[in-house]
Design a protein around this motif. Sequence first.
Motif, mmCIF file in Angstrom:
data_model
loop_
_atom_site.group_PDB
_atom_site.id
_atom_site.type_symbol
_atom_site.label_atom_id
_atom_site.label_comp_id
_atom_site.label_asym_id
_atom_site.label_seq_id
_atom_site.Cartn_x
_atom_site.Cartn_y
_atom_site.Cartn_z
ATOM 1 N N ILE A 269 62.276 65.717 -45.965
ATOM 2 C CA ILE A 269 63.490 65.779 -45.150
ATOM 3 C C ILE A 269 63.249 66.628 -43.913
ATOM 4 O O ILE A 269 63.711 66.296 -42.808
ATOM 5 N N LEU A 270 62.501 67.710 -44.065
ATOM 6 C CA LEU A 270 62.174 68.556 -42.920
ATOM 7 C C LEU A 270 61.301 67.808 -41.918
ATOM 8 O O LEU A 270 61.438 67.999 -40.704
ATOM 9 N N GLN A 271 60.417 66.958 -42.408
ATOM 10 C CA GLN A 271 59.621 66.140 -41.492
ATOM 11 C C GLN A 271 60.533 65.257 -40.644
ATOM 12 O O GLN A 271 60.351 65.132 -39.436
ATOM 13 N N ALA A 272 61.520 64.664 -41.291
ATOM 14 C CA ALA A 272 62.459 63.809 -40.566
ATOM 15 C C ALA A 272 63.311 64.618 -39.602
ATOM 16 O O ALA A 272 63.643 64.161 -38.507
ATOM 17 N N ALA A 273 63.664 65.838 -40.009
ATOM 18 C CA ALA A 273 64.534 66.676 -39.188
ATOM 19 C C ALA A 273 63.816 67.240 -37.969
ATOM 20 O O ALA A 273 64.442 67.501 -36.938
ATOM 21 N N THR A 274 62.498 67.422 -38.074
ATOM 22 C CA THR A 274 61.750 68.075 -36.994
ATOM 23 C C THR A 274 60.916 67.099 -36.175
ATOM 24 O O THR A 274 60.249 67.508 -35.232
ATOM 25 N N ALA A 275 60.940 65.828 -36.544
ATOM 26 C CA ALA A 275 60.135 64.846 -35.819
ATOM 27 C C ALA A 275 60.614 64.731 -34.380
ATOM 28 O O ALA A 275 61.813 64.699 -34.102
ATOM 29 N N THR A 276 59.667 64.694 -33.464
ATOM 30 C CA THR A 276 60.003 64.499 -32.059
ATOM 31 C C THR A 276 59.375 63.211 -31.584
ATOM 32 O O THR A 276 58.238 62.888 -31.939
ATOM 33 N N GLY A 277 60.129 62.468 -30.828
ATOM 34 C CA GLY A 277 59.611 61.229 -30.278
ATOM 35 C C GLY A 277 59.431 60.132 -31.308
ATOM 36 O O GLY A 277 58.637 59.217 -31.113
ATOM 37 N N ALA A 278 60.138 60.231 -32.459
ATOM 38 C CA ALA A 278 60.038 59.185 -33.471
ATOM 39 C C ALA A 278 60.583 57.880 -32.909
ATOM 40 O O ALA A 278 61.676 57.840 -32.357
ATOM 41 N N THR A 279 59.797 56.832 -33.020
ATOM 42 C CA THR A 279 60.216 55.548 -32.476
ATOM 43 C C THR A 279 60.980 54.748 -33.505
ATOM 44 O O THR A 279 60.733 54.843 -34.703
ATOM 45 N N ARG A 280 61.907 53.957 -33.014
ATOM 46 C CA ARG A 280 62.649 53.080 -33.914
ATOM 47 C C ARG A 280 61.753 51.928 -34.327
ATOM 48 O O ARG A 280 60.982 51.415 -33.527
ATOM 49 N N PRO A 281 61.837 51.498 -35.582
ATOM 50 C CA PRO A 281 60.931 50.460 -36.065
ATOM 51 C C PRO A 281 61.159 49.127 -35.366
ATOM 52 O O PRO A 281 62.293 48.720 -35.139
ATOM 53 N N ALA A 282 60.072 48.457 -34.996
ATOM 54 C CA ALA A 282 60.159 47.129 -34.391
ATOM 55 C C ALA A 282 59.863 46.115 -35.488
ATOM 56 O O ALA A 282 58.710 45.873 -35.847
ATOM 57 N N LEU A 283 60.907 45.560 -36.069
ATOM 58 C CA LEU A 283 60.769 44.655 -37.189
ATOM 59 C C LEU A 283 60.944 43.222 -36.714
ATOM 60 O O LEU A 283 61.932 42.881 -36.073
ATOM 61 N N ALA A 284 59.982 42.395 -37.042
ATOM 62 C CA ALA A 284 59.968 41.032 -36.518
ATOM 63 C C ALA A 284 61.022 40.133 -37.132
ATOM 64 O O ALA A 284 61.698 39.382 -36.460
#
Length: 292
Positions: A269-284
Amino acid sequence: MTATAVHGIRHRTGRLRAAAGCAVAALCAVTAVPAAADSDATGTKPTIVLVHGAFADSSSWKGVIELLERRGYTVMAPANPLRGLYSDSTYIASVLKSVKGPVVLAGHSYGGAVISTAAAGNPQVKSLVYISALMPDVGESGMSLSAGYPSALGTATTSVPYRAGGVSGTDLYLKRDKVHPVFAACLPVSEANLLAVTQRPVATTAFSEKAKVAAWRDIPSWALVSRQDMTISPDQERFEAKRARSHTVEVDTCHVSLIARPDAVADLILQAATATGATRPALARRAGPAGR
């Protein structure tokens, strides 16, 4: 070390001056990293909202809450009504609207299906975290998704009809003798028995209603796979996470990973909370279990 002390040291020998400079630099490095890591690009810590799953209540997040609060986060763990995917997600969506600022939304087990619907269209939700969870796509239900990945849960529940306030339906309970081997094998028997006694029933509509949206298609997600999960197949959890392009970790634990391994859950959860520049998934395309 105060500014006055530092100023005094600067007037001492060159060696002491260099040592003092190194000490100050080290102190700055130690104090600056957590502050930067625990904030997003705007310097604001997100509120972390935790949604429990079926047969459980918010107290199942106790160990995780303690770890997150030690890091200075505001944490909410609202009660999941467990009455049906549509009504439960509507309720959680209303809770999210009461939060100011960014949100990290985590769900355990059936709570994963709930957050996938509740977060849809809410720009405050920056990250989704799935803990040993269901992650249905549009048109899937918990039952249809799990059909391709059989688990021991099918023989571990019993159904009880209910009628309240003019509404009738069927509740599911875990059989008392199945709670430890199927639901909580990684806990002591005494603790599993307590979960059995205090369990909250879940309406069958929670698993039969089909998802109309899937927020993980638009919001960056993280997923924890429980390798010894007997309630949701680990292979199903892997399939879901791969399909959603989630940042994934695997942990040697049973279905109640949030109780047995609060450290691993809090870390994710901390990884998700502190992530910077996380890109939104490109799902085909949308792909159900048959498309894996």
